[in-house]
Motif scaffolding. Sequence first.
Motif, PDB file in Angstrom:
ATOM      1  N   SER A 445       0.842  -1.190   0.000  1.00 45.14           N
ATOM      2  CA  SER A 445       0.000   0.000   0.000  1.00 45.14           C
ATOM      3  C   SER A 445       0.887   1.253   0.000  1.00 45.14           C
ATOM      4  CB  SER A 445      -0.936  -0.004   1.230  1.00 45.14           C
ATOM      5  OG  SER A 445      -0.182  -0.035   2.422  1.00 45.14           O
ATOM      6  N   PRO A 446       0.449   2.416  -0.492  1.00 45.43           N
ATOM      7  CA  PRO A 446      -0.929   2.672  -0.906  1.00 45.43           C
ATOM      8  C   PRO A 446      -1.195   2.291  -2.370  1.00 45.43           C
ATOM      9  CG  PRO A 446       0.334   4.702  -1.055  1.00 45.43           C
ATOM     10  CD  PRO A 446       1.274   3.643  -0.538  1.00 45.43           C
ATOM     11  N   ASN A 447      -0.174   2.141  -3.203  1.00 43.55           N
ATOM     12  CA  ASN A 447      -0.353   1.810  -4.619  1.00 43.55           C
ATOM     13  C   ASN A 447       1.003   1.443  -5.199  1.00 43.55           C
ATOM     14  OD1 ASN A 447       1.058   4.255  -5.519  1.00 43.55           O
ATOM     15  ND2 ASN A 447      -0.743   5.333  -4.746  1.00 43.55           N
ATOM     16  N   PRO A 448       1.057   0.926  -6.428  1.00 45.84           N
ATOM     17  CA  PRO A 448       2.347   0.476  -6.981  1.00 45.84           C
ATOM     18  C   PRO A 448       3.407   1.574  -7.079  1.00 45.84           C
ATOM     19  CG  PRO A 448       0.541  -0.431  -8.264  1.00 45.84           C
ATOM     20  CD  PRO A 448      -0.067   0.562  -7.312  1.00 45.84           C
ATOM     21  N   ASP A 449       3.001   2.827  -7.272  1.00 46.32           N
ATOM     22  CA  ASP A 449       3.994   3.903  -7.400  1.00 46.32           C
ATOM     23  C   ASP A 449       4.485   4.420  -6.055  1.00 46.32           C
ATOM     24  OD1 ASP A 449       3.987   3.845 -10.109  1.00 46.32           O
ATOM     25  OD2 ASP A 449       2.418   5.374 -10.323  1.00 46.32           O
ATOM     26  N   GLY A 450       3.705   4.176  -5.015  1.00 48.15           N
ATOM     27  CA  GLY A 450       4.088   4.664  -3.694  1.00 48.15           C
ATOM     28  C   GLY A 450       3.466   6.000  -3.378  1.00 48.15           C
ATOM     29  N   TRP A 451       3.617   6.380  -2.113  1.00 47.69           N
ATOM     30  CA  TRP A 451       3.035   7.631  -1.600  1.00 47.69           C
ATOM     31  C   TRP A 451       3.932   8.798  -2.004  1.00 47.69           C
ATOM     32  CZ3 TRP A 451       4.239  10.646   3.112  1.00 47.69           C
ATOM     33  CH2 TRP A 451       3.196  11.517   3.472  1.00 47.69           C
ATOM     34  N   HIS A 452       3.391   9.776  -2.699  1.00 50.42           N
ATOM     35  CA  HIS A 452       4.196  10.882  -3.249  1.00 50.42           C
ATOM     36  C   HIS A 452       5.481  10.342  -3.871  1.00 50.42           C
ATOM     37  CE1 HIS A 452       1.550  13.978  -1.740  1.00 50.42           C
ATOM     38  NE2 HIS A 452       1.543  13.384  -0.572  1.00 50.42           N
ATOM     39  N   PRO A 453       5.309   9.603  -4.981  1.00 52.41           N
ATOM     40  CA  PRO A 453       6.456   8.888  -5.558  1.00 52.41           C
ATOM     41  C   PRO A 453       7.586   9.803  -6.028  1.00 52.41           C
ATOM     42  CG  PRO A 453       4.558   8.827  -7.041  1.00 52.41           C
ATOM     43  CD  PRO A 453       4.073   9.380  -5.735  1.00 52.41           C
ATOM     44  N   GLU A 454       7.284  11.096  -6.209  1.00 51.19           N
ATOM     45  CA  GLU A 454       8.351  12.016  -6.635  1.00 51.19           C
ATOM     46  C   GLU A 454       9.444  12.135  -5.567  1.00 51.19           C
ATOM     47  OE1 GLU A 454       5.224  12.739  -6.045  1.00 51.19           O
ATOM     48  OE2 GLU A 454       5.125  14.389  -4.593  1.00 51.19           O
TER      49      GLU A 454
END
Length: 524
Positions: A445-454
Amino acid sequence: MKLLYHAQIYTLDTSKPVASVIAIDHGEIVAVGGDELLSEFDRAEKQNIGGRVILPGLTDAHLHLQHYALSLEKIDCETDTREECLRRVTERVQKAKPGEWILGHGWNQNVWGGWPSAADLDQIAPNHPVYLTAKSLHAAWTNSAAMKLANITSSTPDPKDGQIQRDAKGEPTGILFENAMQLVGDIVPAPTIEELAHAIQKAQSILWKMGLTGVHDFDRRDCFMALQKLHADGKLKLRVTKNIPVELLDQAFELGLRTGFGDNWLRIGSVKVFMDGALGPRTAAMFQPYLNEPENRGTLNMDGEQLFELGRHAADVGLGMTVHAIGDRANHEVLNAYEQLRAYEKKKGLPALRHRIEHVQVLHLDDVARLAKLDVISSMQPIHATSDMLMADKYWGERSRLAYAWRTQLDAGAHLAFGSDAPVESPNPFWGIHAAVTRRRADGSPNPDGWHPEQRLTIREAIEGYTTGAAYAAYAENRAGKLAEGYLADLIVLERDPFTCDPEEMKDLQLSATMIDGDWVWQS
Ligand SMILES: [Zn+2]
């Protein structure tokens, strides 16, 4: 002399980034290179590493060694059922001396489907006082023997900011909330220095298995005494930077204690100050109110001017500052103080000390580049980002964009040092590296890109936070954090290559061995 060969060595030394052979003598690295070293040091004891990866030993730049060590001694109450927890308590009671306190941590009434009670514990521990803190640390579960020692009866009033849970008849149930926890917590006898040293010694072997060869400690006097005892007994096998609480600044000043005093095992770090509270209880000092709490901007313990006065006093004797700051307002005030402190150091001809901010949890947009500009160390705990992300979104909303923003810090040119804040989180540095690189929890979690992926880092950058970055923060960049000639022989051997494995696998990376000061202190 030892020669480790047939290894994939990542030195983190830019002048010689990879190597296959490393020569070690008297706790120090004497050469790093290729197979030519095999003939050069032909009389050394040779150890075939089997092609596995060697990295410099990792350092946790923010940890509470005493609290972590003591937490390991407590019963693990994080169980699926109350029955299992009670079984563990029973087991401990059977081994305990008469009247000995039984301590535990980690239960959660939501998981158990309701509150436990003193009566549950009285059946299995009628004569031993029991004190079990909840995972949230906002409640404790205790038994009648403990309440008797604490003089808690039906007529005891609730303390300020605390509550004694009571049944229909007004009798205490054994559950204490917030400040009421201290009614029992305060009478639990403190461990002796001897006991503490023993607990820390056990903890250090757990840290070795995780790949840690050094820590920056934020606990207090007893911890320092226990560390000195271990050191005197030749049992301290962890590089410790010991920070000191601001309450003792005057004493340190009188004593003439400076940052850097000590040796390669135990050194004085900086003066620790708390600028604000935390995100969870919404006491971190913010410029704007918390979402849905228009009156709450958290609490600031002091302003930048007051902090500067402390910092100036410390700088006069050669002590740096290391300041806990979570909210954007708190960080802003610390930066204001550091700006003045830099001017003061310059004016007085004092050395520019490596002042730090601990956590740097959320910054105002206008402040993001100031840490780099003022050459302040950004001491962050990657695992906090993934643990706190839901809370940060809920309480800070949009502002979370600049929360746990290590990419922003690194790009601005700040020095990053990574840690865990254990026992708040596990000190496992690979969990931290995983969080820094993926911005995801272990469950994805939270998603494949991650939390604030930048804000994601590369694996190299994350590892540097625990090696070269942590070394710089401790003024140790000329002896630790890299594998190079003249450096301390602190290193780890890994089963797999972190630079080529899937970032998701970082959290499960297995160690095969840990070397400190040229000795294998742990091997799988
Ligand atoms: Zn801490």
